[in-house]
Design a protein around this motif. Structure first.
Motif, short mmCIF file in Angstrom:
data_model
loop_
_atom_site.label_atom_id
_atom_site.label_comp_id
_atom_site.label_asym_id
_atom_site.label_seq_id
_atom_site.Cartn_x
_atom_site.Cartn_y
_atom_site.Cartn_z
N GLU A 11 0.82 -1.21 0.00
CA GLU A 11 0.00 0.00 0.00
C GLU A 11 0.85 1.25 0.00
OE1 GLU A 11 -2.27 -0.93 3.42
OE2 GLU A 11 -3.87 -1.92 2.27
N ARG A 12 2.05 1.13 0.51
CA ARG A 12 2.92 2.30 0.60
C ARG A 12 3.86 2.46 -0.58
NH1 ARG A 12 4.15 0.82 6.82
NH2 ARG A 12 2.34 1.83 7.78
N CYS A 13 3.76 1.58 -1.55
CA CYS A 13 4.59 1.72 -2.75
C CYS A 13 4.37 3.12 -3.31
CB CYS A 13 4.19 0.67 -3.78
SG CYS A 13 4.84 0.96 -5.44
N SER A 14 5.46 3.81 -3.65
CA SER A 14 5.34 5.18 -4.14
C SER A 14 4.78 5.25 -5.56
CB SER A 14 6.69 5.87 -4.22
OG SER A 14 7.46 5.70 -3.08
N ARG A 15 4.86 4.10 -6.28
CA ARG A 15 4.54 4.11 -7.72
C ARG A 15 5.47 5.07 -8.47
NH1 ARG A 15 4.22 4.07 -12.40
NH2 ARG A 15 2.45 3.50 -13.72
N CYS A 16 6.71 5.16 -7.98
CA CYS A 16 7.67 6.11 -8.52
C CYS A 16 8.46 5.56 -9.70
CB CYS A 16 8.65 6.52 -7.44
SG CYS A 16 9.58 5.14 -6.78
N SER A 17 8.40 4.25 -9.91
CA SER A 17 9.15 3.58 -10.98
C SER A 17 10.65 3.52 -10.75
CB SER A 17 8.88 4.22 -12.35
OG SER A 17 7.54 4.04 -12.75
N ARG A 91 13.45 4.62 -0.03
CA ARG A 91 12.32 4.07 0.71
C ARG A 91 12.74 2.97 1.66
NH1 ARG A 91 7.07 4.83 -0.61
NH2 ARG A 91 6.96 4.35 1.61
N GLN C 34 -0.50 6.98 -7.26
CA GLN C 34 -0.34 7.87 -6.10
C GLN C 34 -1.53 8.80 -5.99
OE1 GLN C 34 1.29 8.43 -3.39
NE2 GLN C 34 1.94 6.38 -3.94
N LEU C 45 -7.39 2.72 -2.28
CA LEU C 45 -6.09 2.96 -2.89
C LEU C 45 -6.08 2.78 -4.39
CD1 LEU C 45 -3.64 1.39 -0.30
CD2 LEU C 45 -4.62 3.66 -0.39
N TRP C 83 2.55 8.83 -13.02
CA TRP C 83 2.73 8.84 -11.57
C TRP C 83 1.80 9.87 -11.00
CZ3 TRP C 83 8.09 10.20 -8.97
CH2 TRP C 83 8.05 9.84 -7.62
N ASP C 394 8.75 8.61 2.39
CA ASP C 394 9.34 7.56 3.21
C ASP C 394 8.95 7.58 4.67
OD1 ASP C 394 12.53 6.43 4.26
OD2 ASP C 394 10.97 5.26 3.25
N PRO C 462 -1.01 5.58 3.71
CA PRO C 462 -2.08 4.96 2.92
C PRO C 462 -2.58 3.65 3.52
CG PRO C 462 0.04 4.59 1.88
CD PRO C 462 0.29 5.52 3.02
#
Lengths: 424, 487, 548
Positions: A11-17, A91, C34, C45, C83, C394, C462
């Motif tokens: 759930e905390r994945c930034s989806r930042c690639s 992260r 995000q 989510l 993103w 983070d 989240p």
């Protein structure tokens, strides 16, 4: 930990690639900026570590069910761990561990990748990953005048590993390693046909219990042999012994070293000396399992806590493994000490090296993908102007050689040991 | 007649003009555009009047032609292209609404000229980056809306600079403030809230300022604009870098442009430099003979903070870089001192407007390209001019790096005597041929006027179709300057 | 809702079966984005799942796909690196175009300083290639993993090198754009066959309808190639990166200096210095970077970056240390980071002395800790390569942004203060991370000539639904504050894009007249996208698009 325990990370994945690229500070060009062969090959986001975290989340929440596509997403990945390195630059998440648990869960739920079934069956029957006969395991060492540790005690146990035991093309390397150790006066022994698989690959493929089984067996053998040091030429085995065994709570009771670490010490101590010059420009490929996946295991058990409303901390403090403490320098020191040899680095090295393509069960299940991944690395090696790519893992070597054969490329592939041998 | 009364109700009777002599003046300009008389000239005083005029024009389907600058006009864009049009002359809207030293921004109405604005800015220690000696009657708003390049490429971040916000009455009669002012309350309220019309973008997902710019009055009428100003230098010095060969200057120029060295920065040929500095044709001709063929004009400045050190630093850089390219910056060239040049550049052109001095009038061919391509266009132009019988020594050439050096405005000034029918015919023919040739060679006529308009739009059918759709949104009844551009 | 079989086959025919999927697990990969605090609006989510995902490779393919969509009355939402919730479909029934396969740099024109790129060239890649040629590109705060095309054409464009590399949306030159009807439009000089150097004209600029301040976020056509303006880079052709992960650092060359400047708590001095720096024309990177991570927690978090023995778990203890508290006091609030990069030794002398003079005049000081070599070398990488701003996720798991007003320094000071006040109220309620309140990030653009921006960041989890609710409540409050202060909306209305049409209305109501302007967007939309093929939801609503 089970897959559910990583839900917060999903759930905390930034989806930042970040997981698709080398750590951004290390991007040196357009051409060699990617670090994940899986998404490089398959393009859909699900094939990245972040995408896999989302797939796992979807599965846990019942948004999707098992399917061929989900299995492909899970298994068309070499589990090289570069994603984990890149993610952890910024992260505190565990994408690699989550992906291991995703595989374990699939296996546990009986969702087996068909291509892996004969491999695991072979493992269970014959204690090796190459679907060969156990009885033939010792053939690589025939004629080698070396102790067998099931019969005699030895200070150093040389573990060949399945690939070096059964891949005849590569026997000169494992044989060469034993000879070199002996020549340097090392009290070394092997297990020959009684050697068993480290279980590492099977663990990575989701068959975690296989590893435990072999770990216990090898631990017992070593106790009896009285060995102090385990040396292996195989990076996968090294990583299994160094990282996975402690992870599952098994202490082999010996110091685990890769042949490059050991040889480096021998060279520094003067027990191996070079008398010839090798005028060659080479580049060095960091095997995943010798590098970032060999960052020693740190056992931690604790809980997550929140302070300042939402700041995530752990109790006790968690020390993070980020791939920084793999075996990067010893191979380079060896190469730099060989007279005449010139080492030029590729753009993707050390903890952010490109994978050879063989790992994670991909060589077995998706051989074309494995080859294409290797060809990408070969391109990168050639771009340095090097005449040869040197590495320190039989799976890397096998995959690179398989890739080069059809393309008839000029680039040579060596194990580091071969160059040491040539220079002595 | 009823029309006149309706218009009079909006702007007042004395601001509705239909005297034939006046209409005659507005029917033509210095270009080759066919003279067409408007029906009326109206002179509104404020945005509300402008809005009511536009609304009226929509009701009556009357073409409107907005004009901000005083004469002489050169481009044909302020001449009606169709009968029955009404000229909306904005010259009564002369307010300098606000000058803000701290935020370096000025808000002006369209009737404000460079001659009027620069001295007021100077009182606050500001100056507006200006095109090359515009005529005194040139409207600031008109100039920025035309995307006229200014002479300080360092401050030219985007092709739209120095334009910031505007208030527009669009062709459909709706009034809108563009940029950060969009959708906010009256200006006074905005200032109270700390909004000073410095951000041109938006509002929301349309950059309205980019639609009104370059539109030649075909989309709407601007009733005020804010422009980004710079500081008046505490120290200011000009250098000439002369060269026999234009190409010899390019690498040097690129290096300076890259590192934003220099304020005023442009290239002139001897003809144009002579026209700028001398008043009479014989003086111009004489000076032209002594000048080097090409001159890079470069000024450096020091401002509030450590002006001397700033100057020293730039001068050292220029010297070092010039040496690398075997060039020698000088502070005078025969017949011209740097201080005289700087003086000339600081203000709009003295009368007569410099482009009129040699022969009486001028036709400009202007387009965008990149600096290193300019020699091929120059060569082509010389060839065409020569073939047509145009005296090539007279032709003015002006190269202005824009967008901080990404692109270059290339301008050929064809001076000619408007009373000499042969010269007129020759330049008219030459301009048509030249426009076509240059377009075919890849010159980008981003601001098309006159004969080149059709050629330009024929070359880019997709953009033409898209622009017509945009026009349909902002001016659905096609009342705003119909017949211009591709409309 | 499955895609009509004929439609699917038509699309598959264009890209090949390996480049299209309607497998649920693949689709979910695109539905996870995000949210920046809008989870409440989505009820979780996940964003809406696309109907299918397609991976085109060429402009031709995209045109054909768009035409097929027009024919079958389908909608598309393209993304490059994708993103943010605005990259996902805004509702059910929309096809996602993932432009990952379009990843070439077509040209870098060193002399005229621009590069031509396809959608999936990330900023880090372009920067690496540009640096070899003494050039740099504008990298947004979201960092090097973002598509440079996307931030230039479609989504804001804030980045702390803006003082010298401009603003994303203003760096667009020539471009190739596929309209919602499937026509390929070439902007500016490109359309006239003259090259890539200008995106405006002939006549009015079509750049004007393609993006404004925010950008259409894929809701209005598809950019397939763009020329982006490049800027000078006086540093080495390749920055030598040293250290082991995660502590990548680079020694500063002679001609580059990094500073952290503080103003003893005076926002007025902070603003004065901002103005003077802009006028003196010094600086390569400038902005509030450290404080963005929280006026309470940033310093502690930064200390863990350069010290391998410290990690997030040490932050609570660090916060108890008087030294850290003192540093925190000094380094947050009115402070900023400034990089000077000089192209010559005389330029270096001028820039450094000018800075000294400005600090003297405004009472600013250079802070010693962040002039500590280890930290300086780490910050150098962070500020130039923008490789690690992901750190903002983070501490708590996710972050969101608010305010994001684009204005002049004096007003931005007001934004920082307002943000702090509103945020503190919400922090007290517990759902948002207590980062101390003032966590603005931003700086000047184009040497301050068009202003600058500050956005108030916040951090939330989240994994905790109470935390999202808190994030959403804060965002509403922030938007209301912006509107009542009479400021332009900046980023404050971005969260509203996450809302469905019905739910959007009250959110937009606070913004009053600004929202009336959406009718212009609707008109443009209808003129170019009569069949509403480009997913309108993050650009304008369907009702607005239909003119209702």
């Amino acid at each position: 930990m089970a897959l559910e325990d990583y839900k917060a990370d999903m759930e905390r994945c930034s989806r930042c690639s970040y997981c698709k690229w080398v750590p951004l500070a290390q991007v040196k060009s357009l051409r060699f900026a990617q670090v994940c062969p899986s998404i490089w090959e398959n393009n859909f986001h699900s094939y990245s570590a972040g995408g896999r975290l989302t797939a796992a989340l979807s599965l846990l929440e019942g948004r999707v069910d098992y399917s061929d596509k989900l299995l492909e997403i899970i298994y068309k990945c070499q589990m090289g761990g570069a994603c984990d390195v890149s993610c952890k630059v910024a992260r505190h998440l565990e994408p690699y561990q989550s992906m291991l648990e995703l595989r374990a869960k699939a296996v546990e739920d009986g969702q087996l990748l068909p291509q892996h079934i004969p491999v695991i069956d072979g493992l269970r029957k014959e204690d090796n990953m190459l679907q060969k006969l156990k009885a033939d395991r010792g053939k690589w060492a025939e004629g080698l005048d070396v102790k067998n540790i099931t019969k005699e005690k030895a200070e150093v146990y040389y573990h060949a590993g399945c690939r070096y035991s059964f891949d005849e093309d590569l026997w000169p390397i494992s044989r060469g390693a034993v000879n070199l150790l002996k020549r340097a006066g090392v009290d070394v022994g092997i297990a020959g046909k009684d050697e068993v698989c480290c279980g590492g690959r099977a663990y990575e493929m989701g068959y975690q219990s296989e590893l435990t089984k072999y770990a216990e067996s090898t631990a017992d053998m070593l106790k009896i042999a009285g060995a102090k040091i385990l040396v292996t030429s195989c990076a996968d085995c090294y990583s299994a012994f160094k990282v996975l065994y402690p992870k599952v709570g098994i202490n082999l009771g010996v110091k685990v070293m890769h042949i490059t670490e050991y040889l480096n010490e021998l060279i520094k101590d003067g027990r191996i000396r070079f008398s010839k010059s090798l005028p060659m420009t080479i580049t060095y490929h960091d095997p995943c399992h010798l590098g970032r996946l060999a960052d020693p295991w740190i056992a931690w058990e604790g809980v997550e806590k929140k302070v300042l409303n939402q700041l995530i901390v752990h109790e006790p403090k968690k020390v993070w493994r980020r791939g920084a403490n793999g075996v990067y320098e010893p191979p380079r020191e060896i190469l730099n000490s060989i007279p005449g040899l010139k080492l030029v680095e590729m753009q993707r090295i050390k903890e952010y090296a490109w994978c050879c393509g063989a790992g994670g069960g991909v060589k077995e299940a998706y051989p074309d993908f494995a080859i294409r991944t290797a060809l990408e690395r070969i391109e990168e090696a050639k771009s340095t102007g090097a005449e040869a790519m040197v590495t320190a893992c039989p799976w890397c070597e096998r995959n690179f050689k398989d890739a080069i054969k059809p393309s008839g490329d000029g680039l040579k592939i060596y194990d580091i040991l071969e160059l040491v041998q040539q220079a002595i | 007649m009823a029309e006149k009364e309706e218009l009079a109700k909006i702007v007042g009777a004395k601001n509705v003009l239909d005297d034939p002599k006046i209409l005659e003046e507005y029917s033509k300009d210095q270009s080759f555009a066919r003279p067409i008389k408007p029906r009326y000239v109206v002179k509104p005083k404020n945005a509300e009047e402008v809005k009511r005029i536009v609304q009226w024009a929509n009701e009556t389907l009357t073409p409107l032609i907005p004009v901000s600058s005083g004469p002489p006009h050169f481009r044909g864009d302020t001449i009606p292209s169709t009968g029955g049009a009404v000229i909306v002359d904005l010259s009564r809207m002369k307010k300098i609404i606000r000058i803000d030293r701290r935020n370096k921004v000025a808000l002006v109405e369209p009737g404000v000229t460079f001659s009027e604005l620069q001295p007021e800015l100077a009182k606050e220690g500001l100056r507006l980056p200006m095109p090359l000696c515009p005529r005194g009657s040139k409207s600031v708003v008109g100039s920025v809306l035309e995307r006229e390049p200014h002479i300080m490429p360092k401050y030219h971040w985007d092709i739209s600079d120095p334009l910031r916000c505007t208030e527009v009455v669009w062709g459909n009669g709706e009034r809108l403030m563009t940029g950060e002012s969009g959708g906010l309350g009256p200006l006074e309220d905005q200032w109270k809230a700390g909004v000073y019309q410095t951000n041109p973008m938006g509002p929301a997902n349309i950059d309205f300022y980019k639609i009104i710019q370059g539109a030649q009055g075909t989309m709407g009428i601007v009733t005020w604009a804010s422009v980004s100003c710079e500081l008046v230098p505490k120290l200011h010095k000009l250098l000439f870098i002369p060269s026999e060969r234009l190409e010899n200057l390019f690498d040097f120029a690129h290096r300076l442009l890259k590192f934003r060295i220099g304020d005023e920065f442009f290239f002139l040929n001897s003809s144009n430099l002579a026209c700028l500095l001398e008043g009479r044709p014989d003086e111009i001709a004489a000076l032209r003979e002594t000048l080097p063929p090409w001159i890079l004009i470069l000024a450096i400045a020091g401002y509030e903070i450590l002006p001397e050190l700033r100057m020293e630093s730039q001068e050292k850089d220029i010297t070092d870089i010039a040496q690398q390219f075997a060039l020698t910056p000088v502070s005078s060239i025969p017949g011209v001192s740097a201080s005289k040049m700087l003086e000339t550049l600081r203000s709009p052109s003295k009368e007569p407007y410099w482009k009129l001095r040699l022969k009486g009038t001028c036709y400009d061919i202007l387009f965008l390209t990149t600096l290193k391509r300019t020699p091929e266009f120059i060569k082509a132009m010389y060839h065409l001019a020569g073939t047509s019988g145009y005296p090539t020594t007279q032709m003015g050439i002006y190269l202005q790096p824009v967008i901080q050096g990404v692109s270059c405005h290339c301008e050929f000034n064809l001076f000619f005597d408007p009373t000499d029918s042969r010269e007129v015919a020759r330049v008219k023919k030459l301009s048509t041929e030249a426009n076509q040739s240059l377009i075919n060679m890849g010159a980008f006529f981003s601001r098309p006027y006159g004969a080149c308009v059709d050629m330009v739009y024929r070359r880019d059918a997709e953009s033409t179709a898209a622009l017509r759709k945009v026009k349909g949104v902002f001016d659905p009844n096609d009342i705003m300057n119909p017949g211009k551009l591709c409309f | 809702m499955a895609l009509d079989k004929k439609a699917y086959e038509a699309l598959e025919e264009i890209v090949g079966p390996e480049n299209i999927s309607e497998e649920p697990v693949i689709l979910d990969g695109y539905a996870f984005q995000q949210h920046h605090g809008t989870e409440q609006a989505y009820g979780g989510l996940f964003c809406p799942r696309p109907e299918a995902v397609i991976l085109p490779e060429t402009t031709d393919e995209i045109q054909t796909i768009v035409r097929v969509c027009n024919r079958y009355k389908l909608k598309v939402k393209p993304h490059s690196t994708g993103w943010g919730f605005w990259a996902a479909p805004s509702s059910e029934g929309i096809i996602q175009l993932d432009l990952r396969r379009m990843n070439r740099i077509l040209e870098i024109d060193e002399e005229n300083m621009y590069a031509v790129v396809e959608p999936y060239v990330i900023s880090s890649q372009l920067q690496a290639e540009a640096m070899k040629r003494g050039l740099n590109c504008h990298i947004i705060g979201a960092g090097g993993s973002c598509s440079i095309l996307a931030s230039t054409t479609s989504m804001v464009g804030y980045g702390l090198s803006g003082i010298s590399t401009g603003f994303g949306g203003r760096n667009l030159l020539g471009a190739e754009w596929v309209s919602p009807l499937g026509e390929a439009l070439k902007l500016g000089s490109l359309g006239s066959g003259a090259g890539w150097f200008c995106g405006d004209g002939p006549g009015p600029s079509l750049r004007g309808i393609l993006r404004g301040f925010i950008g259409a976020a894929g809701g209005f056509g598809i950019f397939t190639k763009v020329a982006v303006k490049l800027y000078p880079w006086p540093g080495p052709p390749e920055m030598p990166i040293q250290g082991v992960t995660p502590n990548y650092y680079s020694p500063l060359p002679e001609n580059i200096r990094d500073y952290t400047v503080t103003f003893s708590g005076s926002w007025d001095s902070f603003a004065d210095a901002w103005y003077k720096i802009s006028e003196a024309e010094i600086g390569y990177v400038m902005g509030k970077q450290i404080s963005a991570f929280g006026s309470k927690t940033a310093v502690a978090q930064f200390l863990t970056l350069s010290n391998p023995d410290l990690d997030n778990d040490d932050i609570p203890e660090l916060l108890e240390s008087p030294d850290v508290r003192e540093l925190t006091e000094e380094l947050t609030g009115p402070t900023f980071q400034l990089t000077i990069a000089a192209h010559s030794s005389s330029d270096l002398e001028y820039q450094t002395k000018a800075l000294e003079k400005i600090l003297e005049e405004t009472g600013g000081k250079i802070h010693p800790l962040f002039a500590d070599p280890g930290m300086e070398e780490l910050m150098h990488v962070m500020m130039i390569k923008v490789d690690r701003n992901n750190l903002i996720f983070d501490a708590a798991g996710r972050f969101g942004t608010s305010f994001g007003i684009f204005s002049i320094p004096d007003t931005l000071v007001g934004v920082a203060k307002a943000g702090e006040e509103v945020k503190r109220r919400h922090i007290e309620k517990g759902g948002l991370m207590d980062d101390g309140g003032e966590s603005t990030w931003g700086g000047p653009y184009e040497r301050g000539r068009i202003g600058g921006h500050l956005e108030e960041l916040f951090q939330y989890d989240p994994h905790d639904p109470k935390s999202w609710q808190a994030a959403w409540n804060y965002l509403m409050d922030a938007a209301l504050t912006v509107a009542t202060k009479g400021w332009p909306p900046g980023l404050s209305l971005l969260p509203a894009l996450a809302l469905s049409e019905e739910k959007r209305a009250p959110f937009f109501a606070v913004a009053g007249e600004v929202i009336d302007l959406l009718r212009w967007q609707g008109r443009i939309k209808r003129a170019f996208d009569p069949n509403i093929v480009s997913d309108p939801g993050h650009y304008i609503t369907v009702k607005e698009a239909e003119g209702k």
